[in-house]
Design a protein around this motif. Sequence first.
Motif, PDB file in Angstrom:
ATOM      1  N   LEU A  54       0.874  -1.169   0.000  1.00  0.00           N
ATOM      2  CA  LEU A  54       0.000   0.000   0.000  1.00  0.00           C
ATOM      3  C   LEU A  54       0.910   1.216   0.000  1.00  0.00           C
ATOM      4  N   SER A  55       0.689   2.149  -0.904  1.00  0.00           N
ATOM      5  CA  SER A  55       1.599   3.282  -0.994  1.00  0.00           C
ATOM      6  C   SER A  55       0.895   4.529  -1.494  1.00  0.00           C
ATOM      7  N   ASP A  56       1.413   5.686  -1.063  1.00  0.00           N
ATOM      8  CA  ASP A  56       0.938   6.963  -1.581  1.00  0.00           C
ATOM      9  C   ASP A  56       1.663   7.313  -2.876  1.00  0.00           C
ATOM     10  N   GLU A  57       2.706   6.547  -3.202  1.00  0.00           N
ATOM     11  CA  GLU A  57       3.500   6.788  -4.401  1.00  0.00           C
ATOM     12  C   GLU A  57       3.421   5.569  -5.314  1.00  0.00           C
ATOM     13  N   ARG A  58       3.911   5.713  -6.537  1.00  0.00           N
ATOM     14  CA  ARG A  58       3.938   4.585  -7.462  1.00  0.00           C
ATOM     15  C   ARG A  58       4.761   3.453  -6.874  1.00  0.00           C
ATOM     16  N   ILE A  59       4.324   2.226  -7.120  1.00  0.00           N
ATOM     17  CA  ILE A  59       5.029   1.036  -6.651  1.00  0.00           C
ATOM     18  C   ILE A  59       5.929   0.571  -7.783  1.00  0.00           C
ATOM     19  N   SER A  60       7.225   0.526  -7.503  1.00  0.00           N
ATOM     20  CA  SER A  60       8.161   0.191  -8.575  1.00  0.00           C
ATOM     21  C   SER A  60       8.209  -1.306  -8.871  1.00  0.00           C
ATOM     22  N   SER A  61       8.027  -2.142  -7.830  1.00  0.00           N
ATOM     23  CA  SER A  61       8.070  -3.587  -8.052  1.00  0.00           C
ATOM     24  C   SER A  61       7.272  -4.306  -6.973  1.00  0.00           C
ATOM     25  N   PRO A  62       6.527  -5.340  -7.355  1.00  0.00           N
ATOM     26  CA  PRO A  62       5.787  -6.108  -6.347  1.00  0.00           C
ATOM     27  C   PRO A  62       6.665  -7.152  -5.647  1.00  0.00           C
ATOM     28  N   TYR A  63       7.883  -7.349  -6.127  1.00  0.00           N
ATOM     29  CA  TYR A  63       8.779  -8.358  -5.547  1.00  0.00           C
ATOM     30  C   TYR A  63       9.546  -7.761  -4.388  1.00  0.00           C
ATOM     31  N   LEU A  64       9.428  -8.394  -3.232  1.00  0.00           N
ATOM     32  CA  LEU A  64      10.078  -7.892  -2.023  1.00  0.00           C
ATOM     33  C   LEU A  64      10.860  -8.998  -1.338  1.00  0.00           C
ATOM     34  N   LYS A  65      11.929  -8.618  -0.680  1.00  0.00           N
ATOM     35  CA  LYS A  65      12.694  -9.555   0.145  1.00  0.00           C
ATOM     36  C   LYS A  65      12.547  -9.217   1.625  1.00  0.00           C
ATOM     37  N   LEU A  66      12.244  -7.950   1.918  1.00  0.00           N
ATOM     38  CA  LEU A  66      12.058  -7.480   3.289  1.00  0.00           C
ATOM     39  C   LEU A  66      10.708  -6.789   3.398  1.00  0.00           C
ATOM     40  N   PHE A  67      10.117  -6.863   4.596  1.00  0.00           N
ATOM     41  CA  PHE A  67       8.762  -6.358   4.787  1.00  0.00           C
ATOM     42  C   PHE A  67       8.682  -5.461   6.022  1.00  0.00           C
ATOM     43  N   ASP A  68       7.754  -4.504   5.985  1.00  0.00           N
ATOM     44  CA  ASP A  68       7.480  -3.677   7.161  1.00  0.00           C
ATOM     45  C   ASP A  68       6.716  -4.494   8.196  1.00  0.00           C
ATOM     46  N   THR A  69       5.836  -5.373   7.715  1.00  0.00           N
ATOM     47  CA  THR A  69       4.992  -6.188   8.584  1.00  0.00           C
ATOM     48  C   THR A  69       4.911  -7.614   8.050  1.00  0.00           C
ATOM     49  N   ALA A  70       4.992  -8.575   8.963  1.00  0.00           N
ATOM     50  CA  ALA A  70       4.727  -9.980   8.630  1.00  0.00           C
ATOM     51  C   ALA A  70       3.587 -10.452   9.513  1.00  0.00           C
ATOM     52  N   ILE A  71       2.580 -11.038   8.893  1.00  0.00           N
ATOM     53  CA  ILE A  71       1.459 -11.643   9.614  1.00  0.00           C
ATOM     54  C   ILE A  71       1.610 -13.140   9.411  1.00  0.00           C
ATOM     55  N   VAL A  85      11.395  -9.465   8.265  1.00  0.00           N
ATOM     56  CA  VAL A  85      10.830  -8.211   8.776  1.00  0.00           C
ATOM     57  C   VAL A  85      11.975  -7.215   8.958  1.00  0.00           C
ATOM     58  N   LYS A  86      11.771  -6.025   8.413  1.00  0.00           N
ATOM     59  CA  LYS A  86      12.779  -4.981   8.540  1.00  0.00           C
ATOM     60  C   LYS A  86      12.964  -4.606  10.009  1.00  0.00           C
ATOM     61  N   PRO A  87      14.190  -4.284  10.449  1.00  0.00           N
ATOM     62  CA  PRO A  87      14.383  -3.794  11.822  1.00  0.00           C
ATOM     63  C   PRO A  87      13.435  -2.614  12.082  1.00  0.00           C
ATOM     64  N   THR A 103      11.929 -14.708  18.094  1.00  0.00           N
ATOM     65  CA  THR A 103      13.016 -14.411  19.024  1.00  0.00           C
ATOM     66  C   THR A 103      13.663 -13.055  18.776  1.00  0.00           C
ATOM     67  N   ARG A 104      13.251 -12.359  17.756  1.00  0.00           N
ATOM     68  CA  ARG A 104      13.902 -11.084  17.429  1.00  0.00           C
ATOM     69  C   ARG A 104      13.557 -10.000  18.442  1.00  0.00           C
ATOM     70  N   THR A 105      14.538  -9.177  18.746  1.00  0.00           N
ATOM     71  CA  THR A 105      14.320  -8.074  19.686  1.00  0.00           C
ATOM     72  C   THR A 105      14.383  -6.711  18.997  1.00  0.00           C
ATOM     73  N   ASP A 106      14.600  -6.701  17.677  1.00  0.00           N
ATOM     74  CA  ASP A 106      14.689  -5.439  16.940  1.00  0.00           C
ATOM     75  C   ASP A 106      13.399  -5.104  16.190  1.00  0.00           C
ATOM     76  N   ILE A 107      12.318  -5.847  16.487  1.00  0.00           N
ATOM     77  CA  ILE A 107      11.003  -5.604  15.889  1.00  0.00           C
ATOM     78  C   ILE A 107       9.954  -5.658  16.991  1.00  0.00           C
ATOM     79  N   ASP A 108       8.773  -5.120  16.717  1.00  0.00           N
ATOM     80  CA  ASP A 108       7.639  -5.232  17.641  1.00  0.00           C
ATOM     81  C   ASP A 108       6.878  -6.502  17.287  1.00  0.00           C
TER      82      ASP A 108
END
Length: 187
Positions: A54-71, A85-87, A103-108
């Motif tokens: 989801l973005s307010d700007e154009r999305i350059s690529s749908p392929y991602l290796k890192l994410f803001d959120t993982a469900i 998940v990105k730090p 076990t990560r401590t650098d994410i919520d």
Amino acid sequence: MTEEIIIAGFGGQGVLSMGKILAYSGIMQDQEVSWMPSYGPEMRGGTANVTVILSDERISSPYLKLFDTAIILNQQSMDKFEETVKPGGILIYEPNGIHEHPTRTDIDIYQIEATKIATEMGNKKIFNMVVLGAYLKAKPVVELENVIQGLEKSLSERYHHLIPLNKEAITKGMEHIQKYEVIETVS
């Protein structure tokens, strides 16, 4: 604002439809949207995941290796996606069936007992809406009225009578999300 999300679990848990509803919700908010599903040949029981941007700007690529959120909805997905998940990002998971907690401590990290809540509500099919509600509480990237419009767009009209139940499930998810604290062990 750009939000890059991976939703992963077993086929039959509503992973793809949860992503589709988020995507439609973003469209209702005039955002740029990408929805990219990935699943095995099995319909139920196999693994499935979907990437939503989801973005307010154009999305350059749908392929991602890192994410803001993982469900994350199963152990296989936890094993595969916890490290993506990105730090500073967020990981939300349903603890039912998870035997190795994050076990990560650098994410919520948050838990939502969606299986239990959906069962108590009398309809296991709303499991994914409980999870969606938990996510929207942790990260309100789309407004609830747009989620309801997203539901209307993604559900067949013959199921529109279930929209109030789905809305209630989203609300329950918002009410029952819990922060998970990683207990660090000293070696």
